[in-house]
Design an enzyme around this catalytic site. Sequence first.
Site, short mmCIF file in Angstrom:
data_model
loop_
_atom_site.label_atom_id
_atom_site.label_comp_id
_atom_site.label_asym_id
_atom_site.label_seq_id
_atom_site.Cartn_x
_atom_site.Cartn_y
_atom_site.Cartn_z
N CYS A 284 0.78 -1.02 0.29
CA CYS A 284 -0.02 0.24 -0.08
C CYS A 284 0.84 0.77 -0.02
O CYS A 284 1.18 1.46 0.72
CB CYS A 284 -0.89 -0.17 0.64
SG CYS A 284 -2.30 1.21 1.47
N ASP A 361 -6.99 3.64 -5.79
CA ASP A 361 -7.26 3.48 -3.53
C ASP A 361 -7.46 4.74 -3.72
O ASP A 361 -7.12 5.55 -4.18
CB ASP A 361 -6.10 3.22 -2.99
CG ASP A 361 -6.19 2.71 -1.90
OD1 ASP A 361 -7.89 2.61 -0.87
OD2 ASP A 361 -5.91 2.32 -0.76
N HIS A 362 -8.47 4.44 -2.57
CA HIS A 362 -8.95 6.38 -2.21
C HIS A 362 -8.79 7.25 -3.35
O HIS A 362 -8.19 8.28 -2.83
CB HIS A 362 -7.81 6.88 -0.87
CG HIS A 362 -7.74 5.78 0.09
ND1 HIS A 362 -7.57 5.92 0.88
CD2 HIS A 362 -9.19 4.35 0.41
CE1 HIS A 362 -7.40 5.19 2.02
NE2 HIS A 362 -8.35 4.18 1.72
N TYR A 380 -13.86 5.24 -1.68
CA TYR A 380 -14.13 4.54 -2.08
C TYR A 380 -15.33 4.99 -3.13
O TYR A 380 -16.82 4.64 -3.74
CB TYR A 380 -14.78 2.90 -1.77
CG TYR A 380 -13.75 2.58 -1.06
CD1 TYR A 380 -12.85 1.29 -1.72
CD2 TYR A 380 -12.74 2.87 0.57
CE1 TYR A 380 -11.28 1.57 -1.97
CE2 TYR A 380 -12.00 3.03 0.98
CZ TYR A 380 -11.28 1.65 0.47
OH TYR A 380 -9.67 1.19 0.61
C1 DNO Z 1 -9.04 1.80 3.71
C2 DNO Z 1 -8.37 0.22 3.98
C3 DNO Z 1 -7.58 -0.29 5.46
C4 DNO Z 1 -7.58 -2.44 4.81
C5 DNO Z 1 -7.62 -3.20 5.90
C6 DNO Z 1 -6.26 -4.11 5.41
O1 DNO Z 1 -9.60 2.43 2.84
O2 DNO Z 1 -6.65 0.59 3.18
O3 DNO Z 1 -9.12 -0.85 5.91
O4 DNO Z 1 -8.28 -2.27 3.95
O5 DNO Z 1 -6.76 -2.15 6.33
O6 DNO Z 1 -6.72 -5.31 6.72
#
Ligand code: DNO
Length: 403
Positions: A284, A361-362, A380
């Site tokens: 990540c 992501d995000h 999301y």
């Molecule tokens: C948020 C996510 C976290 C992720 C968990 C993985 O956007 O990146 O909630 O899903 O930490 O276990």
Amino acid sequence: MTAGRHTLKEGWRWYGPNDPVSLDDIRQAGASDVVNALHQIPIGQAWTVKEVEERQAIIERSQPGRTPLKWSVVESIPVPDDVKRLGKGAKASIAAWIASMEALATCGVKIICYNFMPVVDWCRTDLEWELPNGARALRFDYLRFAAFELHILERPGAEKDYPADVRAKAKALYATFTQADIDYLIMVIASALPGSTTEPMTIPRFREKLREYAEINESVLRQHLVEFLEAVCPRADELGVKLTLHPDDPPRPLFGLPRIAKSEADYQALFDAVPNTSNGICFCTGSLGVSASNDLVGMAERFGPRIHFAHLRTTKREADGLSFFEADHLDGDVDMVGVLGKLLKENAKRGAGSEIIFRPDHGHRMLDDLAATKRTNPGYTAIGRLRGLAELRGVIRALEYVT
Ligand code: DNO
């Protein structure tokens, strides 16, 4: 779209049938691999083959004739609190976790994301922070966080974690808070954001949880994670499952609690302690990139064979070095082009079926998703992630063309 080519696979997190983003939205974004979890099952309860099959049928078979989608990644099977506090002593919880993994493997879902963050999963102070272009971003504001800890949570000993000038500023900030500001901050920090792997908490419950962790320092927590992996990895190896540990977000201790997946050294220690091939990382870049000392491009190269799943996003650190907001996917502190170059290199070494899956992501809340009537999950949104994925895909195509 990546159909037919050996390249990184485009994933998309989907919260299940209640997600305002539809499976057709995912297809239209061009993603092929769905990242999903059975969020409705209480933390600690084993998932059954039947439950997994039902969800898989929705994702993969409920719309015949449409572009195929595959449920490839589970994000997450939550690791219950007692595993973090007791390690191998939490026998029933570990057995239930393994049972969920087995049910998933039986159905062919073989990449599992999890995290080992105590008490709170990802943590922000603002979910709708307005950017200069009018879009909304997630943000972590160090002073707002300090105001929460010192004056709302009133964590015993918290003042030791903040220098005097920060304490003074946080106090002044708290004095400006309305009840609505306080309620909002409690909601954002304590009530577990969608997809979180921790329980929603009231302030009294939050304090109680912190008390339960009083004896857990960094080395104890790391030892408990190692014990968990020692119990889980041998079975994962047999099943061909890849476990991917999500980094701590943000990558630093919070609430006086240790965090042990925040740096290259942290991950290296885990790979050294439990070398099984199933012991992997969810790379990540957004979480790890918050810390200026993490060399993301170097980590992508050095951890290549352990990377099975990647969250590609970037944050921008603010002037104090501790606050940050979620930037456009190519415009934060992460060298995304450099990271993608390393991931592509690693991916080229792999056979069909073991490609690295990434997801945008995000995303920002933007365009039609800004409408007041629009229900969106923080980070999301469809459109913000569509933009992120399109940017990443462009970089990938360009890198493939020039190499
Ligand atoms: C948020 C996510 C976290 C992720 C968990 C993985 O956007 O990146 O909630 O899903 O930490 O276990």
